[in-house]
Scaffold this active site. Structure first.
Site, PDB file in Angstrom:
ATOM      1  N   ASP A 387      37.561 -12.586   0.773  1.00  0.00           N
ATOM      2  CA  ASP A 387      38.290 -11.873  -0.270  1.00  0.00           C
ATOM      3  C   ASP A 387      38.621 -10.497   0.310  1.00  0.00           C
ATOM      4  O   ASP A 387      37.802  -9.898   0.994  1.00  0.00           O
ATOM      5  CB  ASP A 387      37.409 -11.731  -1.516  1.00  0.00           C
ATOM      6  CG  ASP A 387      38.101 -10.961  -2.620  1.00  0.00           C
ATOM      7  OD1 ASP A 387      39.232 -11.321  -2.968  1.00  0.00           O
ATOM      8  OD2 ASP A 387      37.509  -9.984  -3.121  1.00  0.00           O
ATOM      9  N   LYS A 388      39.837 -10.017   0.079  1.00  0.00           N
ATOM     10  CA  LYS A 388      40.254  -8.765   0.727  1.00  0.00           C
ATOM     11  C   LYS A 388      39.527  -7.554   0.161  1.00  0.00           C
ATOM     12  O   LYS A 388      38.827  -6.823   0.870  1.00  0.00           O
ATOM     13  CB  LYS A 388      41.773  -8.555   0.579  1.00  0.00           C
ATOM     14  CG  LYS A 388      42.249  -7.224   1.215  1.00  0.00           C
ATOM     15  CD  LYS A 388      43.725  -7.002   1.018  1.00  0.00           C
ATOM     16  CE  LYS A 388      44.064  -6.488  -0.362  1.00  0.00           C
ATOM     17  NZ  LYS A 388      43.666  -5.086  -0.594  1.00  0.00           N
ATOM     18  N   THR A 389      39.689  -7.340  -1.143  1.00  0.00           N
ATOM     19  CA  THR A 389      39.223  -6.098  -1.743  1.00  0.00           C
ATOM     20  C   THR A 389      37.706  -6.034  -1.828  1.00  0.00           C
ATOM     21  O   THR A 389      37.070  -6.924  -2.376  1.00  0.00           O
ATOM     22  CB  THR A 389      39.826  -5.939  -3.154  1.00  0.00           C
ATOM     23  OG1 THR A 389      41.233  -6.077  -3.058  1.00  0.00           O
ATOM     24  CG2 THR A 389      39.483  -4.575  -3.726  1.00  0.00           C
ATOM     25  N   THR A 536      43.682 -12.967  -1.570  1.00  0.00           N
ATOM     26  CA  THR A 536      43.795 -11.764  -2.399  1.00  0.00           C
ATOM     27  C   THR A 536      44.793 -11.981  -3.525  1.00  0.00           C
ATOM     28  O   THR A 536      45.679 -12.833  -3.431  1.00  0.00           O
ATOM     29  CB  THR A 536      44.239 -10.554  -1.543  1.00  0.00           C
ATOM     30  OG1 THR A 536      44.356  -9.401  -2.375  1.00  0.00           O
ATOM     31  CG2 THR A 536      45.574 -10.819  -0.851  1.00  0.00           C
ATOM     32  N   GLY A 537      44.640 -11.208  -4.559  1.00  0.00           N
ATOM     33  CA  GLY A 537      45.609 -11.220  -5.649  1.00  0.00           C
ATOM     34  C   GLY A 537      46.766 -10.278  -5.378  1.00  0.00           C
ATOM     35  O   GLY A 537      47.749 -10.251  -6.119  1.00  0.00           O
ATOM     36  N   LYS A 564      41.306 -19.224  -7.214  1.00  0.00           N
ATOM     37  CA  LYS A 564      40.642 -19.056  -5.913  1.00  0.00           C
ATOM     38  C   LYS A 564      39.811 -20.275  -5.536  1.00  0.00           C
ATOM     39  O   LYS A 564      39.796 -20.703  -4.379  1.00  0.00           O
ATOM     40  CB  LYS A 564      39.777 -17.795  -5.914  1.00  0.00           C
ATOM     41  CG  LYS A 564      40.599 -16.511  -5.876  1.00  0.00           C
ATOM     42  CD  LYS A 564      39.737 -15.281  -5.665  1.00  0.00           C
ATOM     43  CE  LYS A 564      40.602 -14.022  -5.559  1.00  0.00           C
ATOM     44  NZ  LYS A 564      39.795 -12.819  -5.324  1.00  0.00           N
ATOM     45  N   ASP A 583      33.162 -10.645  -3.605  1.00  0.00           N
ATOM     46  CA  ASP A 583      32.317  -9.663  -4.286  1.00  0.00           C
ATOM     47  C   ASP A 583      32.589  -9.520  -5.770  1.00  0.00           C
ATOM     48  O   ASP A 583      31.962  -8.703  -6.423  1.00  0.00           O
ATOM     49  CB  ASP A 583      32.475  -8.284  -3.624  1.00  0.00           C
ATOM     50  CG  ASP A 583      33.803  -7.625  -3.978  1.00  0.00           C
ATOM     51  OD1 ASP A 583      34.778  -8.353  -4.241  1.00  0.00           O
ATOM     52  OD2 ASP A 583      33.866  -6.378  -3.991  1.00  0.00           O
ATOM     53  N   ASP A 587      35.370 -14.287  -8.037  1.00  0.00           N
ATOM     54  CA  ASP A 587      35.039 -15.026  -6.817  1.00  0.00           C
ATOM     55  C   ASP A 587      33.936 -16.045  -7.061  1.00  0.00           C
ATOM     56  O   ASP A 587      33.704 -16.912  -6.220  1.00  0.00           O
ATOM     57  CB  ASP A 587      34.566 -14.057  -5.718  1.00  0.00           C
ATOM     58  CG  ASP A 587      35.656 -13.090  -5.284  1.00  0.00           C
ATOM     59  OD1 ASP A 587      36.835 -13.487  -5.332  1.00  0.00           O
ATOM     60  OD2 ASP A 587      35.333 -11.953  -4.914  1.00  0.00           O
TER      61      ASP A 587
END
Length: 706
Positions: A387-389, A536-537, A564, A583, A587
């Site tokens: 997950d990116k963020t 990512t969103g 996801k 995180d 997720d």
């Protein structure tokens, strides 16, 4: 976060994910830890009861085993000491041994019955067979019905104690420390304020009905899905969406249960309640994915199943052969010896000891293993989905660009912006103040600070009015944005303009900063032959910028929170074994769906509870450490299983008398020594895992230099 401003910044990225990061998203929910309504999920803590059961039973049986073994006539003759002549001493071992069989052996006997019913012989049936045979043979020997060599009271006692120890260690490694579903439910407030006529009445969220209007005050959680009918506020959706920016919501726009109004109060008309809410949907996904991924068969059980049939076949053959050669007494002794020796003392400790030591070593490196199967599976992973963020990036805004206008310098613009923002607690404000501090700028004092939701802040600095904000502020002032904003927008940056005396003096770009460790993590994973995927969103442009900088293989951008887990399923459909690193609450289903779920340490309670492995730090290089740990653990498991099973494969035929034609039959005492040696070897081999250094920087360097 208190009642502070929304800067109203423009975002080039998908605005549905705009806003600020949350590090204390759950701080307001501590009081809800006892939140009711999830009684149906108490099974999540089932392993805790087993831990207490086996721990208590182990210590009691250990106390009983000492006199049982010490006063056993057979054990005394093997070791070589003389028991006192008192007649009553001969009955101490039988009485205590019977208590140990009935009480200490109960978990194994009931487990054996379950395995018989399921027609899947395994460890429990093998243990139950050995202790039952030892129990019956020992009583027969004590009563003088069979040869005194079949006095196995000491063996029965040691067997029960060692197996209870193994199961205690195993259950402790399996015990769940948190409940994902309880954490999800804790996002909801305990009370809701419903508008009834001209009054506001406090009710339970469960009492709400579709069409009700509720008041959500600044800092309060939304009790049910709905749409805003009055007011405008910035909503912290990070605990549900996992994305780092707050989202401005106005009249007619939807809001989700569990999100928090950060700066203003609103009135919301309820559109969905209970099981129909988005949060409940996430709960269902977590439950389904957890249940579906818990069916893996344990390696030790498989080995025990084969050993059961091996021991049974060996015993039958032994009985037949010794009877046919005309030695029925020897047939009884040899057959019973085979069945008792076949019980895998070492096998009972082979897996639990390795897992226990691996868990302890990994914890020292900030890797918390909750699910043994996840640890075993990590070595097979060929695709890691980040997950990116908050995972590859810090999940918090950082000033990346300052564009001055007119005669102003970049430092001058940043200093004035920091002066205006220094009384604000908004994450964007803190990022600006932090940037000025990092550059060592002299930030002047400010007065008359005010903030306006969705617009920005205003303060008097050195006698002039300084404003910092987004497009609504520019509209109010009739000002235009700087040209640099167009390029920043393509990168998905948050754009704020700085005005002094009504004139634009500069602009700031704030972005989610990439973690310095992310580059090494991606390189090391590539070196291990693992594909790196980012989900990512955020919009494609924003995601691709990060991916290009890190060298990521594949990008899944614009993915809605609830989709996801489906993306994980697609990757698995391609034949990939997927590890998901995330995180946020959104997720959680993906973490549970993945072959291995890894929750980054700054994540929410739910993400942590849904994951098999928790990375206590924010360092993505820890993923490399988990792979290294998994490979090392699997090697030790295989070695221990071979040692444990090897003892059986060698000693059982010898005990059966396969070498009797040449005059050698394995004495019971030698079999006992071999059995103990096998257990010692397994225990010492597991201890070698302690040499493994799992610090992320060490494992990553080791992989990159290999």
């Amino acid at each position: 976060m208190k009642d502070h401003e929304n800067h109203g910044a423009t975002h080039g990225a998908d605005t549905a994910h705009s806003g600020h990061t949350h590090h204390d998203a759950h701080s307001g929910h501590d009081a809800h830890s006892g939140h009711g309504g999830h009684d149906g999920h108490t099974g999540h803590g089932g392993h805790e009861g087993h831990v207490a059961q086996y721990r208590r039973m182990f210590w009691i049986m250990l106390v009983l085993a000492i006199p049982t073994v010490a006063l056993s006539g057979m054990f005394a003759s093997i070791v070589g000491y003389q028991l006192p002549a008192a007649p009553w001493l001969a009955w101490v071992s039988p009485i205590l041994g019977t208590i140990m069989y009935v009480w200490g052996g109960k978990p194994f006997l009931t487990g054996a019955v379950d395995e018989i019913k399921a027609r899947k012989p395994g460890m429990m049936l093998l243990i139950a067979l050995a202790i039952t045979v030892a129990f019956l043979a020992s009583w027969a020997a004590s009563l003088g019905l069979v040869h005194h060599e079949l006095d196995f009271w000491w063996e029965l006692a040691l067997l029960v104690v060692i197996m209870l120890l193994g199961h205690w260690i195993e259950m402790r490694s399996l015990a769940q420390t948190t409940s994902a579903l309880d954490s999800l439910a804790a996002l909801l407030p305990d009370e809701a304020e419903r508008v009834e006529g001209g009054e506001i009445v406090t009710v339970s969220p469960s009492a709400l009905r579709v069409g009700d209007v509720v008041v959500v005050r600044p800092g309060g959680s939304v009790p049910a899905d709905g749409r805003i009918v009055d007011g405008r506020a910035s909503f912290d959706e990070s605990m549900v969406t996992g994305e780092s920016r707050t989202v401005g919501r106005g009249v007619g726009e939807p809001v989700s249960a569990g999100t928090v109004a950060t700066d203003s109060g609103v009135r919301i008309e309820v559109t969905a309640i209970g099981d129909d809410t988005a949060l409940a949907g996430i709960q269902r996904l977590v439950t389904e994915a957890q249940n579906s991924s818990s069916r893996a068969q344990r390696l030790a059980d498989t080995a025990a199943g084969w050993l059961f049939w091996f021991a049974l076949a060996a015993a039958v053959v032994t009985a037949i052969v010794w009877t046919l050669v005309g030695n029925p007494d020897d047939a009884v002794v040899r057959t019973i010896t085979v069945l008792v020796i076949a019980c895998p003392h070492a096998l009972g400790l082979a897996i639990p000891l390795v897992v226990s030591i691996a868990t302890e070593r990994s914890a020292r490196a900030g890797i918390l293993v909750k699910d043994r199967l996840a640890l075993e599976s990590m070595r097979l992973v060929d695709s890691v989905l980040f997950d990116k963020t908050g995972t590859l990036t810090k999940g918090e805004p950082t000033v990346t660009n300052v564009e001055p206008a007119g005669d102003y310098t970049a430092d001058g613009v940043l200093a004035l912006a920091a002066a205006a923002e220094q009384d604000s607690e908004h994450p964007l404000a803190q990022a600006i103040v932090r940037a000025a501090r990092d550059r060592g700028l002299d930030v002047p004092a400010a007065a008359d600070f005010t903030s306006s939701p969705a617009v920005g802040v205003t303060a008097t600095v050195d006698g002039a009015v300084v404003r910092v904000g987004g497009p609504y502020m520019l509209q109010e002032e009739g000002a235009s944005e700087l040209d640099a904003a167009n390029e920043w927008r393509t990168r998905g940056a948050i754009i704020l303009h700085v005005l002094r005396g009504g004139a634009v003096i500069g602009a700031l770009a704030l972005s989610d900063e990439i973690r310095a460790e992310s580059r090494d993590a991606v390189r090391a994973l590539h070196k291990l032959g693992v594909e790196v995927v980012m989900i990512t969103g955020d919009a494609e442009a924003v995601a691709q910028t990060v991916a290009d900088e890190l060298g990521i293989d594949r990008v899944l951008a614009g993915v809605r929170p609830e989709d996801k887990a489906a993306e994980v399923l697609k990757l698995q459909g391609e034949g990939k074994r997927v590890a998901m690193v995330g995180d946020g609450v959104n997720d959680a289903p993906a973490l549970a769906q993945a072959d291995v779920g890894l929750a980054i340490g700054a994540g929410t309670d739910v993400a942590i509870a849904s994951a098999g492995v928790i990375l206590a730090s924010d360092d993505p290089r820890s993923v490399v450490s988990v792979i290294e740990l998994s490979q090392a653990t699997y090697r030790k498991m295989r070695q221990n299983l071979w040692w444990a099973a090897g003892y059986n494969l060698i000693s059982v035929p010898l005990a059966a008398g396969v070498l009797a034609p040449i005059g050698f039959v394995l004495p019971m005492s030698v079999g006992a020594i071999l059995m103990s040696l096998s257990t010692v070897v397994v225990a010492l081999n597991a201890q070698l895992l302690r040499r493994l250094d799992l610090r992320p920087e060490v494992t990553t360097r080791r992989v990159l230099e290999s």
